[in-house]
Design an enzyme around this catalytic site. Structure first.
Site, PDB file in Angstrom:
ATOM      1  N   ILE A 147       0.874  -1.168   0.000  1.00 26.01           N
ATOM      2  CA  ILE A 147       0.000   0.000   0.000  1.00 26.01           C
ATOM      3  C   ILE A 147       0.910   1.216   0.000  1.00 26.01           C
ATOM      4  O   ILE A 147       2.055   1.155   0.468  1.00 26.01           O
ATOM      5  CB  ILE A 147      -0.989   0.008   1.195  1.00 26.01           C
ATOM      6  CG1 ILE A 147      -0.264  -0.089   2.540  1.00 26.01           C
ATOM      7  CG2 ILE A 147      -2.001  -1.096   1.060  1.00 26.01           C
ATOM      8  CD1 ILE A 147      -1.216  -0.043   3.728  1.00 26.01           C
ATOM      9  N   ASP A 148       0.425   2.313  -0.540  1.00 27.11           N
ATOM     10  CA  ASP A 148       1.254   3.497  -0.726  1.00 27.11           C
ATOM     11  C   ASP A 148       1.789   4.036   0.599  1.00 27.11           C
ATOM     12  O   ASP A 148       1.199   3.819   1.663  1.00 27.11           O
ATOM     13  CB  ASP A 148       0.454   4.610  -1.411  1.00 27.11           C
ATOM     14  CG  ASP A 148       0.034   4.257  -2.816  1.00 27.11           C
ATOM     15  OD1 ASP A 148       0.680   3.374  -3.416  1.00 27.11           O
ATOM     16  OD2 ASP A 148      -0.945   4.853  -3.304  1.00 27.11           O
ATOM     17  N   LYS A 149       2.866   4.768   0.499  1.00 32.31           N
ATOM     18  CA  LYS A 149       3.491   5.381   1.676  1.00 32.31           C
ATOM     19  C   LYS A 149       2.469   6.140   2.519  1.00 32.31           C
ATOM     20  O   LYS A 149       2.420   5.982   3.735  1.00 32.31           O
ATOM     21  CB  LYS A 149       4.606   6.329   1.236  1.00 32.31           C
ATOM     22  CG  LYS A 149       5.218   7.153   2.365  1.00 32.31           C
ATOM     23  CD  LYS A 149       6.240   8.147   1.840  1.00 32.31           C
ATOM     24  CE  LYS A 149       6.787   9.025   2.957  1.00 32.31           C
ATOM     25  NZ  LYS A 149       7.770  10.031   2.467  1.00 32.31           N
ATOM     26  N   ARG A 249      -6.803   5.674  -6.348  1.00 34.70           N
ATOM     27  CA  ARG A 249      -6.533   7.093  -6.562  1.00 34.70           C
ATOM     28  C   ARG A 249      -6.756   7.480  -8.022  1.00 34.70           C
ATOM     29  O   ARG A 249      -7.359   8.525  -8.323  1.00 34.70           O
ATOM     30  CB  ARG A 249      -5.107   7.410  -6.127  1.00 34.70           C
ATOM     31  CG  ARG A 249      -4.848   7.122  -4.644  1.00 34.70           C
ATOM     32  CD  ARG A 249      -3.374   7.086  -4.316  1.00 34.70           C
ATOM     33  NE  ARG A 249      -2.755   8.398  -4.499  1.00 34.70           N
ATOM     34  CZ  ARG A 249      -1.440   8.595  -4.445  1.00 34.70           C
ATOM     35  NH1 ARG A 249      -0.608   7.572  -4.254  1.00 34.70           N
ATOM     36  NH2 ARG A 249      -0.955   9.814  -4.607  1.00 34.70           N
TER      37      ARG A 249
END
Length: 332
Positions: A147-149, A249
């Site tokens: 999962i993204d930062k 996103r």
């Protein structure tokens, strides 16, 4: 044979013979760049490091055409082995085969250029020692998905190769349950539905993903509006049917409802920090994409038992909902 290395650590390779026309891009480049494996070349293609005159080419199976010239950009060399670092982890579940973690926003999953340490992998090496699966490679031991930062929430890590293979198979056949809570600008219509659209590297900026008219990878996101804050913003649940880079996103931005706080894909569409309305001002000042991996379900790769986990919203998103006058949904 045209093959030259330029000063910016990139290699140009041209399609020169009839025998090469129609080959898969990764196979063509592997044949011409003998010092790099096909899997390494495939990874570079998927990372947006290969392009032609029209921009990045991110599909390893793309067929090469007569006269095409490809530029392969080589990333700088990285250290072979991340260091173990004693970084606190929020462990939701752990056994001999796997570990489920609740990742905080701001933590990168694995080392990469610009983030060489203080990552989830560094913390896992200290927590698990040598028990992590080796399939992911020395830079990503045990990592099955990411999962993204700046996204918070749940992810599962394999502690041995059998678990890694079993979990990877479930991600590949889309049998993993993954639900996210997101705060978006506006109110999506209809209030529940699916967003489909292939996702690939943006032709304008190879560091960004985009819904593309051709190429890319099939992507499907199901969503439903849980609560709305007037017409300004809404809390929605997203369920992933596929797992492409930045999928939620990109899909929500393409639908016209980017995530609150998303500086890459749509923050400019939001309210000003200087708004007189406290709700709009709070939304406009939110410092990260308002996205949380709330639910994770899968079949245990060893026992076969179905496991499902829930994560409460972190403090920053919970406060955002409070200002919006919206209630946080609870897990089952």
């Amino acid at each position: 044979m045209t093959q030259s290395k330029s000063h910016d650590d990139s290699i140009e390779v041209a399609v020169e013979t009839e025998a090469e026309i129609g080959h898969r891009l990764d196979r063509f480049l592997a044949g011409r760049l003998g010092r790099m494996s096909r899997s390494r070349i495939k990874a570079l293609i998927e990372q947006g490091m290969v392009g032609d005159a029209d921009g990045p080419v991110d599909d390893p199976a793309a067929k090469v055409r007569a006269g095409q010239i490809f530029r392969v950009t080589l990333p700088p060399p990285e250290e072979a082995q991340p260091d173990a670092q004693n970084i606190p982890l929020t462990v939701v579940y752990e056994d001999a085969d796997l570990i489920v973690l609740d990742k905080p926003a701001g933590m990168v999953v694995h080392p990469a250029p610009g983030n060489p340490d203080s990552t989830l992998v560094n913390a896992l090496l200290a927590h698990c020692g040598d028990s992590l699966s080796g399939i992911g490679g020395v830079r990503r031991p045990g990592i099955v998905h990411r999962i993204d930062k700046d996204t918070s929430g749940l992810l599962v890590v394999a502690k041995n190769d059998r678990a890694h293979a079993g979990l990877t198979a479930q991600f590949a056949d889309h049998s993993i349950d993954r639900a996210y809570l997101a705060v978006v600008w506006g109110v999506p219509l209809p209030p529940a539905g699916a967003i489909e659209g292939n996702i690939g590297r943006s032709n304008r900026d190879r560091k960004k993903m985009a819904v593309v008219a051709s190429g890319g990878k099939t992507a499907l996101t199901r969503y439903r509006v849980l609560e709305r804050c007037g017409d300004t913003a809404s809390l929605i649940e997203c369920r992933l049917q596929t797992g492409r880079t930045h999928q939620i996103r990109v899909h929500l931005t393409a639908k016209g409802h980017p995530l609150v706080g998303d500086s890459v894909y749509g923050r400019s569409r939001g309210a000003s920090r200087q708004s007189n309305d406290i709700v709009k001002r709070t939304l406009g000042a939110f410092p990260r994409q308002a996205l949380h991996a709330r639910e994770l379900g899968f079949e245990h790769p060893n026992t076969g038992k179905r496991l499902i986990f829930y994560s409460d919203l972190p403090g920053d998103m919970a406060e955002l909902l409070r200002v919006m006058g919206v209630n946080e949904p609870k897990g089952n």
